[in-house]
Design a protein around this motif. Structure first.
Motif, PDB file in Angstrom:
ATOM      1  N   UNK A  93     -57.382 -16.864  29.244  1.00 34.86           N
ATOM      2  CA  UNK A  93     -56.106 -17.083  28.032  1.00 34.86           C
ATOM      3  C   UNK A  93     -57.043 -17.820  26.798  1.00 34.86           C
ATOM      4  N   UNK A  94     -57.669 -18.875  27.298  1.00 30.27           N
ATOM      5  CA  UNK A  94     -58.645 -19.559  26.362  1.00 30.27           C
ATOM      6  C   UNK A  94     -59.497 -18.643  25.717  1.00 30.27           C
ATOM      7  N   UNK A  95     -60.288 -17.650  26.189  1.00 30.52           N
ATOM      8  CA  UNK A  95     -61.066 -16.545  25.620  1.00 30.52           C
ATOM      9  C   UNK A  95     -60.394 -15.782  24.377  1.00 30.52           C
ATOM     10  N   UNK A  96     -59.140 -15.408  24.947  1.00 26.49           N
ATOM     11  CA  UNK A  96     -58.105 -14.843  23.827  1.00 26.49           C
ATOM     12  C   UNK A  96     -57.708 -15.777  22.756  1.00 26.49           C
ATOM     13  N   UNK A  97     -57.392 -16.710  23.151  1.00 29.44           N
ATOM     14  CA  UNK A  97     -56.940 -17.681  22.243  1.00 29.44           C
ATOM     15  C   UNK A  97     -57.963 -18.029  21.049  1.00 29.44           C
ATOM     16  N   UNK A  98     -59.233 -18.161  21.368  1.00 36.31           N
ATOM     17  CA  UNK A  98     -60.199 -18.664  20.728  1.00 36.31           C
ATOM     18  C   UNK A  98     -60.534 -17.252  19.772  1.00 36.31           C
ATOM     19  N   UNK A  99     -60.604 -16.203  20.272  1.00 35.96           N
ATOM     20  CA  UNK A  99     -60.856 -15.114  19.255  1.00 35.96           C
ATOM     21  C   UNK A  99     -59.834 -14.635  18.478  1.00 35.96           C
ATOM     22  N   UNK A 100     -58.606 -14.842  18.877  1.00 38.04           N
ATOM     23  CA  UNK A 100     -57.393 -14.548  17.762  1.00 38.04           C
ATOM     24  C   UNK A 100     -57.449 -15.853  17.005  1.00 38.04           C
ATOM     25  N   UNK A 101     -57.823 -16.911  17.125  1.00 36.79           N
ATOM     26  CA  UNK A 101     -58.279 -17.910  16.083  1.00 36.79           C
ATOM     27  C   UNK A 101     -59.187 -17.415  15.179  1.00 36.79           C
ATOM     28  N   UNK A 123     -55.972  -7.928  26.187  1.00 38.02           N
ATOM     29  CA  UNK A 123     -55.101  -8.281  27.440  1.00 38.02           C
ATOM     30  C   UNK A 123     -55.742  -7.426  28.479  1.00 38.02           C
ATOM     31  N   UNK A 124     -55.750  -6.072  28.559  1.00 29.77           N
ATOM     32  CA  UNK A 124     -56.362  -5.003  29.195  1.00 29.77           C
ATOM     33  C   UNK A 124     -57.820  -5.577  29.606  1.00 29.77           C
ATOM     34  N   UNK A 125     -58.480  -5.790  28.590  1.00 27.80           N
ATOM     35  CA  UNK A 125     -59.881  -5.896  28.881  1.00 27.80           C
ATOM     36  C   UNK A 125     -60.438  -7.234  29.709  1.00 27.80           C
ATOM     37  N   UNK A 126     -59.616  -8.081  28.982  1.00 26.90           N
ATOM     38  CA  UNK A 126     -59.950  -9.584  29.843  1.00 26.90           C
ATOM     39  C   UNK A 126     -59.356  -9.540  31.346  1.00 26.90           C
ATOM     40  N   UNK A 127     -58.350  -8.807  31.610  1.00 26.66           N
ATOM     41  CA  UNK A 127     -57.831  -8.709  32.951  1.00 26.66           C
ATOM     42  C   UNK A 127     -58.751  -7.936  33.813  1.00 26.66           C
ATOM     43  N   UNK A 128     -59.324  -7.146  33.138  1.00 22.97           N
ATOM     44  CA  UNK A 128     -60.383  -6.184  34.037  1.00 22.97           C
ATOM     45  C   UNK A 128     -61.603  -7.144  34.355  1.00 22.97           C
ATOM     46  N   UNK A 129     -61.997  -7.968  33.246  1.00 23.99           N
ATOM     47  CA  UNK A 129     -62.878  -8.694  33.508  1.00 23.99           C
ATOM     48  C   UNK A 129     -62.881  -9.954  34.494  1.00 23.99           C
ATOM     49  N   UNK A 130     -61.801 -10.442  34.665  1.00 23.10           N
ATOM     50  CA  UNK A 130     -61.163 -11.258  35.624  1.00 23.10           C
ATOM     51  C   UNK A 130     -61.328 -10.635  37.020  1.00 23.10           C
ATOM     52  N   UNK A 131     -60.737  -9.661  37.241  1.00 21.45           N
ATOM     53  CA  UNK A 131     -60.594  -8.856  38.289  1.00 21.45           C
ATOM     54  C   UNK A 131     -62.198  -8.532  38.807  1.00 21.45           C
ATOM     55  N   UNK A 132     -62.927  -8.084  37.994  1.00 21.96           N
ATOM     56  CA  UNK A 132     -64.502  -7.827  38.213  1.00 21.96           C
ATOM     57  C   UNK A 132     -65.228  -8.998  38.574  1.00 21.96           C
ATOM     58  N   UNK A 133     -64.820 -10.250  38.006  1.00 19.26           N
ATOM     59  CA  UNK A 133     -65.640 -11.462  38.357  1.00 19.26           C
ATOM     60  C   UNK A 133     -65.397 -11.879  39.597  1.00 19.26           C
ATOM     61  N   UNK A 134     -64.559 -11.575  40.427  1.00 22.93           N
ATOM     62  CA  UNK A 134     -64.338 -11.918  41.643  1.00 22.93           C
ATOM     63  C   UNK A 134     -64.867 -11.002  42.754  1.00 22.93           C
TER      64      UNK A 134
END
Length: 160
Positions: A93-101, A123-134
């Motif tokens: 969420x913070x990554x998206x927030x800063x990018x939109x800012x 939304x799609x890409x960052x959710x994929x990143x979180x899944x793959x990060x684990x």
């Protein structure tokens, strides 16, 4: 024929201003990331080329030139960059927030159609990143194609 390739319909990449717009966006964005208490620990060891790679990756996904996939990496490689990073929902969420800012500050188009499509991709890409990060291995094929993202339901401000 989908909206990505429909004659007369600009790609999201074109609408946003092209390669230079994405390079500037991600350069300024990663300045914010490195100054952010939550994200800095995740990104402090990124390579000097990271900003450009992400700019070129996103630009390509949104209909731009194949700079990333032909010169810098692949979808498989981008996914592998996230392995074992253990990203949280707060990071995402913070990554998206800063990018939109940053997008607002650096004049990325703010029409609702563009921002809707851009947000959908983020939304799609960052959710994929979180899944793959684990995980510790990429489950996709090494030759999986780059994602392609378009306007979604066509009705953008470019319509006559």
């Amino acid at each position: 024929m989908d909206a990505i390739n429909k004659p007369g319909v600009p790609t999201l990449f074109e609408w946003a201003g092209g390669t230079k717009a994405f390079e500037k966006l991600f350069d300024k964005f990663y300045d914010k990331v490195l100054a952010d208490d939550l994200l800095e620990p995740v990104f402090k060891h990124m390579s000097p080329e990271h900003r450009l790679h992400v700019a070129h990756f996103v630009a390509e996904v949104l209909g731009g030139p194949k700079t990333y996939s032909e010169q810098e990496g692949s979808h498989f490689i981008m996914i592998s960059k996230h392995l074992q990073k253990y990203l949280t929902e707060a990071h995402r969420k913070r990554w998206i927030e800063l990018l939109l800012q940053t997008a607002d500050e650096h004049s990325l188009p703010d029409d609702p159609e563009f921002r809707s499509a851009f947000m959908a991709y983020l939304e799609w890409a960052t959710r994929i990143a979180v899944i793959n990060s684990k995980t510790d291995e990429v489950t996709e094929s090494a030759d999986s194609p780059m994602p392609e993202w378009g306007w979604g339901v066509v009705g953008g401000p470019y319509m006559p």
